[in-house]
Design a protein around this motif. Structure first.
Motif, PDB file in Angstrom:
ATOM      1  N   PRO A 104      -7.758   2.885   3.507  1.00 20.58           N
ATOM      2  CA  PRO A 104      -7.438   3.763   2.371  1.00 20.58           C
ATOM      3  C   PRO A 104      -7.809   5.213   2.645  1.00 20.58           C
ATOM      4  N   LEU A 130      -5.127  -0.035  -9.087  1.00 14.21           N
ATOM      5  CA  LEU A 130      -5.002  -0.169  -7.641  1.00 14.21           C
ATOM      6  C   LEU A 130      -5.326  -1.605  -7.246  1.00 14.21           C
ATOM      7  N   THR A 134      -5.700  -4.352  -4.187  1.00 15.60           N
ATOM      8  CA  THR A 134      -5.782  -4.648  -2.760  1.00 15.60           C
ATOM      9  C   THR A 134      -5.195  -6.037  -2.565  1.00 15.60           C
ATOM     10  N   TYR A 174       3.022   2.429  -3.353  1.00 17.31           N
ATOM     11  CA  TYR A 174       2.447   1.905  -2.112  1.00 17.31           C
ATOM     12  C   TYR A 174       2.257   3.068  -1.152  1.00 17.31           C
ATOM     13  N   GLN A 176      -3.076  -4.489   2.124  1.00 13.41           N
ATOM     14  CA  GLN A 176      -2.725  -3.131   1.741  1.00 13.41           C
ATOM     15  C   GLN A 176      -2.950  -2.936   0.248  1.00 13.41           C
ATOM     16  N   ARG A 177      -2.876  -1.671  -0.165  1.00 12.76           N
ATOM     17  CA  ARG A 177      -3.035  -1.366  -1.582  1.00 12.76           C
ATOM     18  C   ARG A 177      -1.672  -1.119  -2.236  1.00 12.76           C
ATOM     19  N   SER A 216      -0.136   0.051  -6.270  1.00 14.37           N
ATOM     20  CA  SER A 216      -0.529   0.541  -7.592  1.00 14.37           C
ATOM     21  C   SER A 216       0.555   0.219  -8.612  1.00 14.37           C
ATOM     22  N   ARG A 233      -8.973  -5.406  -7.899  1.00 18.65           N
ATOM     23  CA  ARG A 233      -8.248  -4.662  -8.927  1.00 18.65           C
ATOM     24  C   ARG A 233      -9.172  -3.557  -9.418  1.00 18.65           C
TER      25      ARG A 233
END
Length: 367
Positions: A38, A50, A52, A80, A92-93, A95, A117
């Motif tokens: 990140p 957000l 993960t 993303y 990956q993250r 949103s 989260r």
């Protein structure tokens, strides 16, 4: 990022890096993992959530499709930072608006696990990451193959690697760049704006890759011949390559080059060639190549002579510049002789492809 495993499928621009080395690497969740690094921590408050997410067997877009269908929201509301490979175990993250948190509770998918989260103040955007951490396992790495992999890794640790776009950028059949060119030149139309932008970006990427191959070829010539001889070979004006032969790094900086502080920072023209070459070798900055488009600075002088053939002023999308050269970091290797496995982990800056490093390990690219 994935990699092409058959040497016969290696495109022309990658051939200098991909001479045959017959270890086995088949991208799969068992042998290939990618972890997004990140750019920032979640703030703990705000209107966005957000997530993960760990996934396997799904591309990032497929993951977003599953989430948007479950939540009943447009895909554009889901953010993303970067696209992750389908044929890997990736973290990956993602949103999405925090107001959809209740609906998210019932989301289930056998290949997706939400690990964290956290609330945050803004939507995740493309590029909101530092880089990626890769872990790969090669099989059937016997004595000769192991020595070759070690030798090329030693070279990469010292000198870095060319920042090519990987094969997956161009689609499974490799036609994305050609489709993008036809759109740019008015030979075909694409009403879907996102698809148009995607295909045009593949065309921009192809132009960059072709430019980078041309510049690597020039650097190879400067390894073998004197500046005046290379000027004659390349039909350049006398003095065009002055100060390039003696540079400490394999990839030579040219007069008029556009540089960028590394691993991030502003772009600027190279004025003192010798000083810039020293700072490039010290990983303080790196030369950049052009992704053609609007409102982007072009190279000048000798560098422009090599950039211009890979420019296309018909591209109306935003242009940018991309590092020509990057340095993998945190390289760790482990050989398991009883299984003939070679385990490798490393990090790359955002936008750089593990594909390219694997292609180099398949060959003997040592400058």
């Amino acid at each position: 990022m994935g990699t092409e495993t058959a040497a016969g499928n290696t495109p022309e621009w990658l051939l200098p890096l991909a001479q045959r080395n017959d270890f086995v690497f088949t991208p799969s969740p068992r042998d290939f993992t990618v972890e997004e690094i990140p750019l920032y921590e979640a703030s703990g408050e705000g209107e966005h959530l957000l997530l993960t997410v760990r996934k396997k067997g799904l591309s990032t877009w497929e993951l977003i499709d599953r989430l948007s269908n479950h939540l009943g929201i447009p895909r554009r509301e889901i953010g993303y930072a970067g696209l992750k490979d389908k044929h890997a175990l990736t973290t990956q993250r993602i949103s999405l608006p925090a107001k959809y948190a209740p609906e998210l509770e019932s989301f289930e998918h056998p290949s997706v696990k939400i690990l964290e989260r956290e609330l945050h103040g803004n939507k995740l955007r493309i590029g909101h990451l530092k880089g990626n951490r890769f872990r790969l396992r090669f099989k059937k790495v016997l004595g000769v193959q192991r020595e070759k992999v070690d030798r090329v890794l030693d070279w990469i640790e010292m000198r870095g690697m060319p920042n090519y776009f990987g094969l997956q950028r161009f689609g499974n059949d490799g036609t994305n760049a050609g489709e993008g060119r036809r759109i740019v030149h008015g030979e075909t139309k694409m009403r879907d704006r996102k698809m148009r932008e995607f295909l045009v970006s593949a065309y921009q990427s192809r132009l960059f890759n072709d430019w980078l191959s041309r510049r690597i070829a020039l650097s190879r010539l400067l390894e073998e011949f004197e500046e005046r001889e290379v000027e004659r070979i390349e039909t350049l004006p006398t003095g065009s390559l002055a100060g390039t032969k003696a540079q400490p790094h394999f990839f030579r900086i040219l007069p008029g080059e556009i540089m960028e502080h590394y691993p991030y920072g502003r772009i600027f023209p190279a004025e003192d060639l010798a000083a810039e070459a020293e700072k490039f070798a010290a990983r303080d900055r790196a030369p950049t190549g052009l992704l053609p488009g609007k409102r982007i600075r072009r190279a000048e002088g000798t560098a422009a002579l090599y950039e211009a053939p890979f420019d296309d002023e018909r591209i109306r999308e935003q242009g940018s510049r991309r590092y020509a050269w990057v340095w993998p970091d945190e390289i760790h290797r482990r050989y398991v002789p009883e299984k003939a496995h070679y385990e490798l982990s490393f990090t790359l800056p955002k936008g750089s492809y593990a594909t390219v490093l694997v292609a180099m390990l398949r060959g003997s690219f040592t400058g």
